[in-house]
Design an enzyme around this catalytic site. Structure first.
Site, short mmCIF file in Angstrom:
data_model
loop_
_atom_site.label_atom_id
_atom_site.label_comp_id
_atom_site.label_asym_id
_atom_site.label_seq_id
_atom_site.Cartn_x
_atom_site.Cartn_y
_atom_site.Cartn_z
N HIS A 100 0.90 -1.33 0.04
CA HIS A 100 0.00 -0.01 0.06
C HIS A 100 1.15 1.40 -0.06
CE1 HIS A 100 -2.49 -2.94 2.39
NE2 HIS A 100 -3.23 -2.27 1.58
N ASP A 103 2.04 2.17 3.37
CA ASP A 103 3.03 1.13 4.02
C ASP A 103 4.26 1.64 3.67
OD1 ASP A 103 0.88 -0.61 4.23
OD2 ASP A 103 1.61 -1.64 2.58
C1 XUL Z 1 -7.28 -6.79 4.39
C2 XUL Z 1 -6.74 -6.83 3.47
C3 XUL Z 1 -5.66 -6.02 2.69
C4 XUL Z 1 -5.73 -6.08 1.38
C5 XUL Z 1 -4.95 -5.01 0.50
O1 XUL Z 1 -7.96 -7.87 5.12
O2 XUL Z 1 -6.70 -8.19 2.93
O3 XUL Z 1 -4.66 -5.92 3.13
O4 XUL Z 1 -5.31 -7.11 0.53
O5 XUL Z 1 -5.42 -3.96 0.81
#
Ligand code: XUL
Ligand code: CO
Length: 436
Positions: A100, A103
């Site tokens: 992300h 992150d």
């Molecule tokens: C949350 C989840 C996220 C997604 C990406 O449950 O799975 O981390 O994979 O946003």
């Protein structure tokens, strides 16, 4: 200074090895059905759990020991963490990673500042990708952590928040493109509701579709060729999330003319929360030609929340690989470990144990699935079960050349339907266990 000085590249040592820091089953170059394990599995390490999760829970502080991380939200710390991440991924031998925006780089006081921070870290990510050959499986934007997203992003009641989320995704798409990302994921973390008393569901769904159409338009505008994915999850953090399961996502995508633009990124623990098996979700997606990528983890049968554990159950990985292989493999996607070590497993080396276990579990699932496929009895059973549709009235039904009238004539003449054959569930369960 390496962050993992005592650990060298994890090697494949075979099933008899007792070395906990070696692969027993994942041999990247071993061929299965003519394709290397590396290509079938396309393993990916997630940045958020592996490098940002401090292992806190609602009852206690983080326990993680991460000597390379000074705990600050500085850009310098983010940059040195990025170098550590690549040391880890390279030593593990995973070909991909996923992140992300927030992150990898700290959120600033303004979007402009956040974007600047992101650019500074992307520079390091780019250099590390080049140095190691590790590639970006997919990027995404965190539209759920900051308080502004309390009511969601694309489905927020606040139009300014929609605009902020759009601006954030615009930038995340640009950096994913810049890093040669092979995909981009939309997970609707807070795209749902806590109560329907304050919610206009139709309006929120319309807004979510608008948001995704804007993303599709912008993808075209910048020439990003990566695959878009939507990730189903029924709840947590909200009471209900609109992308609740594979079928709901497909229905939404079709209803809003997005079906050609997004595939599904299926996550095992999300399937469980939706009351489905992962195998079910994979089959739903594959039937629609929308099986894109998987977030490989597992829940705990005794716990009702998203525990995001590393997958170790060979039965589960066998089921996953049977469905994935039947669908022709994950083409643009991969096996992305959206999983975290337990709060009690706080040492850096635990990150290696966790990933090695997950990779070996999937390698075994792959080999077992290939053996079941080579044996052929399972596929033949399923094929034969539908043989009444291969000729006669069944073939006419499938061809659409008969209707109720003709079928009534057929049955009136025949008198009774041909006898059913047994589903043989127990025999098939035994057959699967022959290979495990
Ligand atoms: C949350 C989840 C996220 C997604 C990406 O449950 O799975 O981390 O994979 O946003
Ligand atoms: Co996920």
């Amino acid at each position: 200074m390496p962050a993992f000085p005592d650990i060298s590249r994890i090697a494949f040592e075979g099933a008899k090895s007792k070395n906990p820091l070696a692969f027993k089953h994942y041999d990247a170059n071993e061929k299965v059905e003519g394709r290397t394990m590396k290509d079938w599995l396309r393993f990916s390490v997630v940045y958020w759990h592996t490098f940002r999760n401090r292992l806190s829970d609602p009852f206690g502080a983080g326990t993680a020991i991460r000597p390379w991380d000074d705990g600050s939200e500085s850009v310098e710390n983010a940059q040195s963490r990025a170098r550590v991440a690549f040391e880890f991924i390279e030593k593990l031998g995973a070909p991909y990673y996923a992140f992300h925006d927030r992150d990898v780089a700290p959120e600033g006081a303004t979007l402009r500042e956040s974007n600047k921070n992101l650019d500074a870290v992307v520079k390091v990510l780019k250099a590390e990708q080049k140095r190691t050959g590790v590639k970006l499986l997919w990027g995404t934007a965190c539209l759920f952590a900051h308080p502004r997203y309390a009511h969601g992003a694309a489905t927020s009641c606040n139009a300014d928040v929609f605009a902020y989320g759009a601006a954030q995704v615009k930038k995340a798409l640009e950096v994913t493109h810049e890093l040669g990302g092979e995909g981009y994921v939309f997970w609707g973390g807070r795209e749902g509701y806590a109560t329907l008393w304050n919610t206009n569901m139709k309006r929120e769904l319309d807004h979510l579709a608008k948001f995704l159409h804007m993303a599709v338009d912008y993808k075209k505008a910048i020439g990003f060729k990566g695959q878009f994915y939507i990730e189903p999850k029924p709840k947590e953090p909200t009471k209900h999330q609109y992308d609740s399961d594979a079928a709901a996502c497909l229905n939404f995508l079709r209803e809003y003319g997005l079906i050609d633009h997004l595939k599904l990124n299926l996550e095992t623990n999300h399937a469980t929360l939706a009351g489905h098996t992962m195998q079910h979700e994979l089959e739903v997606a594959a039937a629609a030609g929308a099986l894109g990528s998987i977030d490989a983890n597992t829940g705990d049968a005794m716990l009702g929340w998203d525990t995001d554990q590393f997958p170790t159950d060979i039965y589960l990985t066998t089921q996953c690989m049977l469905s994935i292989m039947k669908a022709g493999g994950l083409t643009t996607g991969g096996v992305n470990f959206d999983a975290k070590v337990r709060r009690e497993s706080f040492e850096p080396v635990d990150l290696f144990h966790a990933h090695i276990g997950g990779m070996d579990a999937f390698a075994r699932g792959l080999k077992i699935a290939a053996a079941i496929r080579a044996d052929g009895r399972l596929a033949k059973f399923v094929h034969d079960r539908y043989s009444s549709y291969d000729s006669g009235v069944g073939a006419k039904i499938e061809a659409g050349s008969v209707g109720f009238k003709e079928l009534e004539t057929y049955i009136l003449k025949k008198g009774e339907a041909a006898p059913n054959t047994s589903g043989r569930q127990e025999m098939l369960e035994n057959l699967i266990n022959e290979f495990i």
